[in-house]
Design an enzyme around this catalytic site. Structure first.
Site, PDB file in Angstrom:
ATOM      1  CB  CYS A 267     -41.821   3.406 -12.486  1.00 25.74           C
ATOM      2  SG  CYS A 267     -40.765   2.074 -12.018  1.00 25.74           S
TER       3      CYS A 267
ATOM      4  CG  HIS B 104     -43.525   4.155  -3.677  1.00 28.93           C
ATOM      5  ND1 HIS B 104     -44.459   3.763  -4.600  1.00 28.93           N
ATOM      6  CD2 HIS B 104     -42.368   4.328  -4.355  1.00 28.93           C
ATOM      7  CE1 HIS B 104     -43.884   3.723  -5.795  1.00 28.93           C
ATOM      8  NE2 HIS B 104     -42.626   4.054  -5.674  1.00 28.93           N
TER       9      HIS B 104
END
Ligand code: GLN
Ligand code: ZN
Length: 758
Positions: free
Chosen positions: A645, A696
């Protein structure tokens, strides 16, 4: 002997602060309503510590979002772009935390980073050239007085000048040196103000001292505090460190004019050694961090009492302390009705840790310590078998040999075979695993959990979703498909629930950042897999299409890092047990016809030790083999993917390559792509899929910008090594934006493919 707590959780036992703040964000709560909740929580937290007879209770450990952000605002470290919005102080604060988009402007939030080796994230203070560091806020003073008005004398805690400067980002020309005098003045002002208020102790948190320090760092630290502490004041100053030992500067620090020094005996491997070597001054108080603020197991009183007896040989004044703030563990076992006493008696959350501190105080004040009931009870607990050994697992782990960590044939040969067998186009397109967890997906899961629908109904719904998304992915034109992870609430919890050896709490929330909390599982016993976990959904998804569908698993290191680990066996043994279970799942997927398997290691970097010298010996030397073991048994043509990530792995790039996966996808859209260069320079062999857009945000990336990103990547990475994918899973996104974004991604890949073949 007295007791102290470095800091207490603040979101509330039932996450009251989270819900209140989120309501405020949605305009469903007024400022006054939000403040009222905050006042109430602070009072509750102080009172519970008072009841448990803690002598040094912290104030200013409360925060609406983050303590680092509080400190920045306190010191006027507020970038101009936020000041320009002309919001009131609370809204300006939230604008820095989460960004602002509205009638007054459009600005992004401050960057967020992991707080040392925890899963907590802090807001990175930004110091720009125009910044004038000076004490402008009053939060610590107000909260101190608030506690005082309740009859509770607190020790205010503030992030110290050194840690603040070391973690801040300097965005202009000016660097630390320029700001030293301002910082010294501001912190002196803070001390003076508390001195005027009659505060007895103040705590400066300086966790940065446990990092590898250069001579320059130590010089900075001494310069700051020699000046800040230069004036005579009544208020005493506690230098509080945690998350490790301060071996690089211990000798220097004890010679400085602090009244108390807080040291960590839980994670600080060399803390005792330092004390033995350099001693501890009689005129100072040692705040001995002996109750673990990071894990949820009961304290072993025998060990602690022995340690304190040993310490008494060197230190005259000792206060019993937590090892770090209790922020990193859940509140209380009281609400865990689902856990029987058999389990609970081994656990201690924040409130129970308070009780441990006062029990230890009682035991240590009693000269016949061995005879107190609490001591005996505790001893009994640690002498009995907590959980039965799974002999098979132990035998399997101890039988592991070098060859178990080596996949055959080697990477280059596998790459050739896979290119032939899988026959994917150049720049293959794929996603990271999850698709939007829309309301219907969540409802299905919660209905099943609440017993409102049967298992068959639950599965039928998930399969319908899988079928929908297989069709969608085909329509969009992706090359390598996924099933969508609709059955998973969380990538670690899902595997925890399906493996033996984990415990789950109902209310065991821990703040991760801002209003976000996580509920880490507890690794209770030996981990094993009694049944296949993902085979059914994966095989079903594969049956619907002639394209390949990736099997989706969470890797052992991530499962370990996002759980509360055992303390009765080593992390290494524990991660190998998990690896054994995941390996079983990998082999089952392969045996059931799944040709590509992704083993996510989203959190691999998270528990990298704070000191570089420990990286390999204490972590990578078992973390990387654990991952390798999960896939070393598959055939050459089975393609193994992994996902991370973040892209900050330049410093461990060799180790990442050494995981020996065939493909790695990672976040890159938000970084400057410098990692791509590092990948080329380091001769990285693994094929790579640096995310081409940021998941995001709901923003849909254009074909053009995806192409531009890919062109940049192609400057450093050969086309036959490059994959095209988003940054991370898409579960937090909506359907529409996901489909449009992926359509653009596929168009971009196709256009580039074409131009490459021309
Ligand atoms: N496969 C997971 C997903 O797509 C990975 C999540 C993660 O990296 N945090 O959701
Ligand atoms: Zn991810």
């Amino acid at each position: 002997m007295k007791t102290s707590v470095i800091g207490y959780p603040r979101v509330g036992v039932l996450r009251e602060l989270k819900f209140a703040t989120e309501k405020y964000f949605k305009d469903a709560f007024t400022k006054e309503e939000l403040q009222a909740i905050a006042i109430n929580l602070r009072e509750t937290h102080w009172k519970v510590q008072k009841e448990k007879r803690i002598d040094f209770i912290s104030s200013n450990d409360f925060s609406f979002y983050d303590n680092m952000l509080d400190t920045a605002v306190l010191l006027n470290v507020i970038p101009n772009r936020y000041k320009k919005l002309q919001l009131d102080s609370l809204d300006e604060y939230f604008a820095m935390a989460r960004g602002y988009q509205g009638e007054k402007g459009d600005v992004k939030a401050l960057a967020m980073k992991k707080w040392f080796n925890t899963n907590y994230h802090y807001m990175v203070p930004e110091i720009e050239d125009g910044t004038e560091i000076t004490l402008i806020g009053d939060k610590p003073f107000k909260e101190f007085l608030e506690a005082k008005s309740l009859g509770i004398e607190t020790k205010p805690t503030i992030i110290g000048a050194f840690t603040f400067l070391k973690l801040a980002r300097f965005t202009g020309e000016k660097t630390i040196a320029y700001y030293i005098n301002d910082i010294i003045r501001s912190y002196s002002d803070i001390l003076n103000k508390f001195n005027d208020l009659g505060t007895q102790w103040i705590q400066f948190d300086e966790p940065y001292l446990v990092m590898d320090l250069s001579e320059e760092d130590i010089h900075l630290f001494t310069r700051l505090y020699d000046s800040i502490l230069n004036e005579k004041r009544k208020t005493k100053v506690l230098l509080q460190t945690y998350f490790g030992d301060i071996r690089d500067c211990y000798g220097r620090v004890i010679a400085m004019p602090f009244d108390g020094i807080g040291l960590d005996f839980v994670e600080g491997k060399k803390t005792l050694e330092c004390i033995k070597e350099f001693g501890f001054p009689d005129n100072k108080t040692l705040f001995a961090g002996i109750v673990n603020g990071k894990n949820i197991w009961r304290n072993n009183y025998t060990n602690t009492v022995n340690l304190i007896i040993e310490l008494k040989k060197y230190c005259k004044n000792i206060v019993l302390n937590t090892s770090c703030s209790l922020l990193h563990i859940p509140y209380t076992l009281k609400n865990e009705d689902g856990l029987s006493e058999e389990y609970k008696k081994y656990l201690a959350f924040a409130e129970e840790k308070l009780m441990e501190l006062s029990e230890l105080k009682r035991i240590l004040s009693n000269s016949d310590s061995v005879f107190t009931d609490e001591y005996r009870e505790n001893k009994k607990l640690f002498n009995q078998v907590r959980c039965y050994k799974n002999e098979n697992v132990h035998t399997a782990v101890s039988a592991l040999s070098q060859n178990d960590f080596i996949r055959q044939p080697n990477f280059e040969e596998r790459e050739k075979i896979q290119k032939e067998k899988l026959n994917l186009p150049l720049l293959p397109t794929t996603t990271i695993g999850s698709f939007p967890q829309t309301a219907d997906v969540k409802t299905n899961r919660s209905n099943y959990k609440k017993g409102k629908i049967s298992f068959e109904e639950y599965v039928t719904f998930n399969k319908k979703k899988i079928a929908e998304w297989i069709e969608l992915q085909e329509k969009i034109g992706l090359d390598l498909l996924v099933h969508g992870e609709f059955e998973r609430n969380d990538m670690v919890e899902y595997f925890g629930e399906n493996l033996d050896g984990f415990l789950f709490t109902e209310k065991g929330w821990v703040q991760s950042y801002g209003t976000r909390c996580v509920k880490p599982p507890i690794i209770w016993g030996d981990i094993s897999r009694s049944k296949p976990i993902t085979i059914d959904y994966s095989v079903y998804a594969q049956s619907l299409t002639s394209k390949y569908v990736k099997g989706m698993l969470t890797g052992p290191v991530t499962i370990l890092n996002w759980s509360f680990p055992r303390e009765d066996i080593s992390l290494k043994d524990c991660v190998f047990q998990i690896a054994l279970a995941i390996r079983g799942e990998v082999l089952d997927l392969e045996a059931n016809g799944i040709k590509v398997i992704q083993i996510d290691e989203a959190a691999l970097r998270e528990k990298l030790p704070l000191r570089k010298s420990d990286w390999h010996s204490e972590y990578l030397d078992w973390a990387i083999p654990a991952f390798r073991f999960t896939h070393s048994g598959v055939k050459a043509e089975t393609q193994i993917h992994t996902h991370m990530c973040y892209s900050e792995f330049a410093d461990i790039i060799k180790d990442i390559d050494n995981m020996d996966a065939d493909v790695i996808t990672f976040e890159a859209a938000r970084s400057d792509l410098s990692i791509i260069k590092t990948i080329r320079e380091g001769g990285f062999k693994t094929e790579v899929g640096p995310g081409v857009y940021d998941i995001h945000s709901p923003r849909i990336p254009s074909v053009l910008e995806i192409k531009e990103a890919l062109f940049k990547m192609l400057e450093e990475i050969p086309g036959n090594k490059l994959w095209v994918n988003p940054d991370c899973g898409l579960k937090t996104r909506g359907n529409e934006e996901t489909i449009s974004s992926l359509e653009n991604l596929v168009i971009a890949a196709k256009e580039i493919r074409k131009s490459l073949s021309e």
